[in-house]
Design a protein around this motif. Structure first.
Motif, PDB file in Angstrom:
ATOM      1  N   ASP A 150      35.219  58.148  52.351  1.00 32.97           N
ATOM      2  CA  ASP A 150      35.853  59.450  52.512  1.00 32.97           C
ATOM      3  C   ASP A 150      36.090  59.655  54.002  1.00 32.97           C
ATOM      4  N   THR A 151      37.353  59.668  54.423  1.00 27.79           N
ATOM      5  CA  THR A 151      37.623  59.708  55.867  1.00 27.79           C
ATOM      6  C   THR A 151      37.184  61.034  56.492  1.00 27.79           C
ATOM      7  N   ASP A 152      37.166  62.123  55.712  1.00 30.56           N
ATOM      8  CA  ASP A 152      36.680  63.400  56.257  1.00 30.56           C
ATOM      9  C   ASP A 152      35.210  63.283  56.674  1.00 30.56           C
ATOM     10  N   MET A 182      31.157  69.548  61.748  1.00 30.76           N
ATOM     11  CA  MET A 182      31.919  69.783  60.536  1.00 30.76           C
ATOM     12  C   MET A 182      33.410  69.849  60.884  1.00 30.76           C
ATOM     13  N   LEU A 183      34.257  69.512  59.907  1.00 28.42           N
ATOM     14  CA  LEU A 183      35.711  69.549  60.131  1.00 28.42           C
ATOM     15  C   LEU A 183      36.145  70.910  60.649  1.00 28.42           C
ATOM     16  N   GLN A 184      35.659  71.976  59.988  1.00 31.64           N
ATOM     17  CA  GLN A 184      36.087  73.320  60.355  1.00 31.64           C
ATOM     18  C   GLN A 184      35.706  73.650  61.795  1.00 31.64           C
ATOM     19  N   GLU A 185      34.529  73.141  62.201  1.00 33.69           N
ATOM     20  CA  GLU A 185      34.058  73.367  63.570  1.00 33.69           C
ATOM     21  C   GLU A 185      34.999  72.708  64.579  1.00 33.69           C
ATOM     22  N   ILE A 186      35.410  71.479  64.272  1.00 32.92           N
ATOM     23  CA  ILE A 186      36.333  70.761  65.164  1.00 32.92           C
ATOM     24  C   ILE A 186      37.630  71.560  65.282  1.00 32.92           C
ATOM     25  N   LEU A 187      38.137  72.033  64.136  1.00 33.66           N
ATOM     26  CA  LEU A 187      39.388  72.802  64.133  1.00 33.66           C
ATOM     27  C   LEU A 187      39.243  74.098  64.925  1.00 33.66           C
ATOM     28  N   ILE A 247      41.349  62.835  66.426  1.00 28.30           N
ATOM     29  CA  ILE A 247      40.095  62.239  65.944  1.00 28.30           C
ATOM     30  C   ILE A 247      40.322  61.577  64.582  1.00 28.30           C
ATOM     31  N   GLU A 248      41.112  62.250  63.743  1.00 29.03           N
ATOM     32  CA  GLU A 248      41.399  61.704  62.414  1.00 29.03           C
ATOM     33  C   GLU A 248      42.124  60.358  62.546  1.00 29.03           C
ATOM     34  N   GLU A 249      43.111  60.319  63.439  1.00 28.34           N
ATOM     35  CA  GLU A 249      43.876  59.090  63.636  1.00 28.34           C
ATOM     36  C   GLU A 249      42.981  57.964  64.159  1.00 28.34           C
ATOM     37  N   GLU A 250      42.150  58.260  65.174  1.00 24.90           N
ATOM     38  CA  GLU A 250      41.234  57.246  65.730  1.00 24.90           C
ATOM     39  C   GLU A 250      40.289  56.729  64.657  1.00 24.90           C
ATOM     40  N   THR A 251      39.780  57.652  63.841  1.00 27.47           N
ATOM     41  CA  THR A 251      38.832  57.276  62.790  1.00 27.47           C
ATOM     42  C   THR A 251      39.488  56.312  61.814  1.00 27.47           C
ATOM     43  N   HIS A 285      38.376  49.110  58.902  1.00 25.31           N
ATOM     44  CA  HIS A 285      38.841  47.776  58.514  1.00 25.31           C
ATOM     45  C   HIS A 285      38.115  47.354  57.255  1.00 25.31           C
ATOM     46  N   SER A 286      38.445  48.001  56.163  1.00 22.98           N
ATOM     47  CA  SER A 286      37.726  47.707  54.932  1.00 22.98           C
ATOM     48  C   SER A 286      38.651  46.982  53.968  1.00 22.98           C
ATOM     49  N   SER A 287      38.041  46.341  52.990  1.00 22.49           N
ATOM     50  CA  SER A 287      38.825  45.796  51.893  1.00 22.49           C
ATOM     51  C   SER A 287      38.105  46.150  50.607  1.00 22.49           C
ATOM     52  N   ARG A 288      38.839  46.159  49.521  1.00 22.21           N
ATOM     53  CA  ARG A 288      38.268  46.521  48.223  1.00 22.21           C
ATOM     54  C   ARG A 288      37.581  47.879  48.247  1.00 22.21           C
ATOM     55  N   ALA A 289      38.214  48.837  48.893  1.00 26.83           N
ATOM     56  CA  ALA A 289      37.641  50.179  48.951  1.00 26.83           C
ATOM     57  C   ALA A 289      38.634  51.192  48.403  1.00 26.83           C
ATOM     58  N   VAL A 290      38.100  52.229  47.807  1.00 24.41           N
ATOM     59  CA  VAL A 290      38.917  53.396  47.482  1.00 24.41           C
ATOM     60  C   VAL A 290      38.716  54.343  48.655  1.00 24.41           C
ATOM     61  N   ILE A 291      39.809  54.715  49.309  1.00 20.51           N
ATOM     62  CA  ILE A 291      39.715  55.548  50.507  1.00 20.51           C
ATOM     63  C   ILE A 291      40.335  56.911  50.229  1.00 20.51           C
ATOM     64  N   ALA A 292      39.500  57.947  50.293  1.00 19.18           N
ATOM     65  CA  ALA A 292      40.006  59.309  50.155  1.00 19.18           C
ATOM     66  C   ALA A 292      40.299  59.825  51.555  1.00 19.18           C
ATOM     67  N   THR A 293      41.518  60.271  51.783  1.00 12.22           N
ATOM     68  CA  THR A 293      41.912  60.715  53.121  1.00 12.22           C
ATOM     69  C   THR A 293      41.968  62.246  53.168  1.00 12.22           C
ATOM     70  N   GLY A 294      42.009  62.767  54.375  1.00 10.38           N
ATOM     71  CA  GLY A 294      42.207  64.204  54.546  1.00 10.38           C
ATOM     72  C   GLY A 294      43.681  64.522  54.315  1.00 10.38           C
TER      73      GLY A 294
END
Length: 166
Positions: free
Chosen positions: A34-36, A46-51, A62-66, A71-80
């Motif tokens: 989970d990228t969040d 927390m995300l809200q704190e950063i905002l 920060i989201e882009e850098e993250t 560099h994963s493979s075989r992952a399900v990635i939930a993005t913001g």
């Protein structure tokens, strides 16, 4: 299905990317990211704190850098929900995976986001929820390899529909 590739979930805040992602990963025997959560770990806040403290531009950076450091493979990635605002982040995700857009109509998103102040939703100064929705739909559509309509569907059906689409 390319089992070495990632499955990247994109969509509006409240579309169910994290919840669908966990069940999908479990069902397919893949890792779940989970990228969040990665952003919060990276920033130590927390995300809200950063905002609130640093503003939407800093958050997107920060989201882009993250995401570029993933560099994963075989992952399900939930993005913001705001990941589609970064061309670099999306190019990186698409290069290593299949992008699945979990689509929900505006009214449903609004209903799901009852408490918008703590969800860490990236709204530009003066931007309404409707404005954010209208701005992002074309971006989700542009980056999606597959689109799965999630309107009025329960979690299990959405997961099933994603697996069928794959």
């Amino acid at each position: 299905m390319h089992h070495h590739r990632n499955i990247v979930l994109i969509g509006m805040p409240g579309a169910g990317k994290s919840t669908v992602g966990v069940v999908l990963a479990k069902t397919l025997g893949m890792q779940f990211i989970d990228t969040d959560i990665l952003i919060q770990e990276r920033a130590g806040r927390m995300l809200q704190e950063i905002l609130d403290t640093d503003g939407p531009d800093a958050f997107k950076r920060i989201e882009e850098e993250t995401i570029l450091s993933l560099h994963s493979s075989r992952a399900v990635i939930a993005t913001g929900g705001s990941v589609v605002c970064s061309e670099d982040a999306m190019a990186h995700l698409k290069s290593a995976g299949l992008v699945v857009y979990l689509e929900i109509p505006y009214a449903e998103m609004e209903a799901r986001l009852k408490n918008i102040t703590t969800r860490g939703i990236v709204l530009l100064p003066g931007q309404s929820l409707r404005g954010m929705y209208d701005e992002r739909v074309p971006l989700y559509e542009r980056y999606a390899d597959l689109t799965v309509a999630c309107s009025g569907e329960d979690l299990e059906s959405v997961v099933e529909n994603v697996i069928k689409a794959l």
